[in-house]
Write an enzyme that holds these catalytic residues in place. Sequence first.
Site, PDB file in Angstrom:
ATOM      1  CD  GLN A   1      10.937  -2.151   4.552  1.00  0.00           C
ATOM      2  OE1 GLN A   1       9.772  -2.540   4.509  1.00  0.00           O
ATOM      3  NE2 GLN A   1      11.512  -1.746   5.684  1.00  0.00           N
TER       4      GLN A   1
ATOM      5  CB  ALA B   1       2.335   1.332   3.142  1.00  0.00           C
ATOM      6  CG  HIS B   2       6.204  -1.591   4.896  1.00  0.00           C
ATOM      7  ND1 HIS B   2       7.455  -1.534   5.442  1.00  0.00           N
ATOM      8  CD2 HIS B   2       5.430  -0.767   5.635  1.00  0.00           C
ATOM      9  CE1 HIS B   2       7.438  -0.711   6.459  1.00  0.00           C
ATOM     10  NE2 HIS B   2       6.225  -0.248   6.605  1.00  0.00           N
ATOM     11  CG  ASN B   3       4.747  -5.191   6.531  1.00  0.00           C
ATOM     12  OD1 ASN B   3       5.489  -5.882   5.844  1.00  0.00           O
ATOM     13  ND2 ASN B   3       5.203  -4.321   7.403  1.00  0.00           N
TER      14      ASN B   3
END
Lengths: 341, 341, 341
Positions: free
Chosen positions: B184, B225-227
């Site tokens: 990541q 969460a990511h993004n």
Amino acid sequence: VQWKPLSLTDIAKLIGAAYAGHERTIRRLATLQQAEAEDISFLSNSKYSAQLRDTRAGVVICKPADAALVPGGCVALQVANPYHAYATLATHWQQLDQGTGQPRIHPMSYVAPSAKVAASARIDAFAYIGERVVIGERTVLHPRATVLEDCVVGDDCILHSGCVIGADGFGFAPSAEGWVKIPQLGAVHIGSRSDIGANTTIDRGALADTVLAEGVKLDDQVHVAHNVRIGRNTAIAGCVGIAGSAVIGDNCTIGGAAGILGHIELADNVHISAFSLVTKSIREPGVYTGIFPLDKNDQWEKNAAALRQLHKLRERLRGIEFGQTSGQKPNPSPEPDDGHS
Amino acid sequence: VQWKPLSLTDIAKLIGAAYAGHERTIRRLATLQQAEAEDISFLSNSKYSAQLRDTRAGVVICKPADAALVPGGCVALQVANPYHAYATLATHWQQLDQGTGQPRIHPMSYVAPSAKVAASARIDAFAYIGERVVIGERTVLHPRATVLEDCVVGDDCILHSGCVIGADGFGFAPSAEGWVKIPQLGAVHIGSRSDIGANTTIDRGALADTVLAEGVKLDDQVHVAHNVRIGRNTAIAGCVGIAGSAVIGDNCTIGGAAGILGHIELADNVHISAFSLVTKSIREPGVYTGIFPLDKNDQWEKNAAALRQLHKLRERLRGIEFGQTSGQKPNPSPEPDDGHS
Amino acid sequence: VQWKPLSLTDIAKLIGAAYAGHERTIRRLATLQQAEAEDISFLSNSKYSAQLRDTRAGVVICKPADAALVPGGCVALQVANPYHAYATLATHWQQLDQGTGQPRIHPMSYVAPSAKVAASARIDAFAYIGERVVIGERTVLHPRATVLEDCVVGDDCILHSGCVIGADGFGFAPSAEGWVKIPQLGAVHIGSRSDIGANTTIDRGALADTVLAEGVKLDDQVHVAHNVRIGRNTAIAGCVGIAGSAVIGDNCTIGGAAGILGHIELADNVHISAFSLVTKSIREPGVYTGIFPLDKNDQWEKNAAALRQLHKLRERLRGIEFGQTSGQKPNPSPEPDDGHS
């Protein structure tokens, strides 16, 4: 746990069971499946009596009614409440394992100068105790437990790792420039004999305190919002969320990942099932549930699609009933309790 | 909070209310139920006006329309927006209570050498600031707040205890040997005037950053969460989960324990009810809900059982309608919006 | 991440793609939308091929079938599995960025004297390792990760910030004086190549251990209760709660905020959708779902109200069918699988 061997005679005495056989040394407590010849195990729920038949344990604590199922060579210690006897024995063993070292206040914890920590309390590494906090007798803060300024924790409490007591409640007033923060000027008050789970959060009140009565048990990752009040001996399972100003009675249980909306009141002895959301106050004791039943995905898709049309389906059914029952106007409100709260 | 007494004249001036009576000393802010003769309280929502009638408060902030309900001997400070006046007064009192001590960067925190922390920021004990992190002016990290490498936090933010900004997003590629971790490589960017609740987690992006715009308010135990991208002044209540790459508009509100699936987009001014899961993008402002209604457990069991058969029930209803409406083939798709997304 | 420039030839070699053009220097990995002329990006899912047409990236990793869509001037590196190539390249870049400094055991962490930490493990600030804990080779504890006494973590694991391994399970016996705590004498055993998300909690077993097999991936804010067993390569998304003594098979996936009740068993290759509660054991592989469909609030209100009456509605439908089908008694159990578990 490091197990100190105990004599079977001492164990029987401790749990109030009769034993007059040969003396034996017992090494540890274990499950029926894992116990070996020098171990002791227990059967509480007769549902699992098949495990009793197959156990290799040297000794088993069980009800008199189950004693006949204990295999040959295994000693049965008979008591009325095997689960209670197990708790007693486990506690005894755990206490023998302690007193070996951890400083009461770990040098890597932080205790604010104005905090009052009882002499018998234990504060582990990276635990944080803010200004004017009060921590009662024999209360334990596990590593990284956090109690922020002005909060009060009673006697005999256990605060597990990562819990946060007294972060700001989530209060904002809308304005033309966005949200304006409402200072959270209350604190959190936790009654004696309460347990707070790992990574659980209890927010401080806006003006008055957020209050947990005595004997409240919170599992891990529970969230208690500002101004909430929780009654005596209420137990709340993991991942539950309780919104602001909710009031929960005594002796309630709330299942895992359930939710309570804000300003809701729950009477004493109310039991909420896992995964259920309480959207209005509950005045009567009982068990309450709201779970979408699990199904194979393709079956669920069909039912979910039909559910989106359910009120139309009901209209169509009314239409058929009206047609069948001879031209009279249907009752305009045939289902008086139909409305959603 | 430690309350510093204020004069009633000063309080009236602060909130923009008229007051020309005798001078009085006010000790603290309190709720209508708890306030005593030297306290000030407020009534914002006329729904609770019964509490106003019974209060023992010395002074009450209220709307002009509610002033007639204030008991004899209690001063009514009349303003158009009592909740805003309360926020102003509470903030004033809280600020009087501060400036007494905590070092700006607590010696028991960790700040990486390459991090840039604004001179007016405050970093509490056990807070962690990783390499190359940027922390803006007046931003506060409460005890144990964690900002990992490369993340950026704007001005005037509050990061509550136990939050984790910039842990790895949950990204794995399947392979014959099991899951292969996707590094990541992005970070987290938090806009100014944002608040992050206790034990909330915001994961770093896979390649680009996870981004919160200005004025975003996250309650405790929220997971981002990511993004993910969250728009200006959006407020998200406790225990909400937002899956990867979701994009949420400005001025949205998301109720407690709701969920947003991955890659979903929410327009501006969308309001999601508590406990509801968003499974496809929402293009129109409005209130959206998906909650299984709570019921007594035995009632729920009956309805849940019927729900598992709902699509068959619909088929049976169609069969009856078909039979009644004279032998023609039923429309094969009578409910065009029936399909689940 | 700090990006070290790489040559395009080296990148092609690393991911097993053919490249015979001019040498170029590549600065970083980026998304198709964000990449510039000196960046490399990738397309894995053809669903997003519109982004490929519009990209300004200098190089794109893609499947042979998508290579024709790559804009003029952009190099297409063709591989069978672009997502795997991306993971390989990202990992390579991340490793180039490391080895610059952090001590292996940070001086602000706590490691108990009796713990065994492998020489290649990394322990960050404010991480806590209790008595007799074992930490395997190359395992990383991010800041504030906590492993309590007696727990075992295998090789190549990643424990993200704020996770708590080994807090007490939630076990209490009822008694006349309230809840009596059951000591939790087991520990937690985590197999190699497992990842534990930020602020996730895994409780220690009551007698036996809570066990995660090898290659288990847990996202943030997951809760795993005592005595749970999770099989190899099972992946669990954020905010999931797993109640006590549940047993989950190999290669399962559990969607975000789903729940598993206590003592449930899941076979291998079971996939649970987000927000779904598993209330009984699942013996067959497949996808299982239980989500209340989201709707505009007013539509939801009508459907939720009808849902509360669903079993009565079914009775009315039966009544009509009975009337239509000529006076015979209806089958008393026309829906054998009607019962709720």
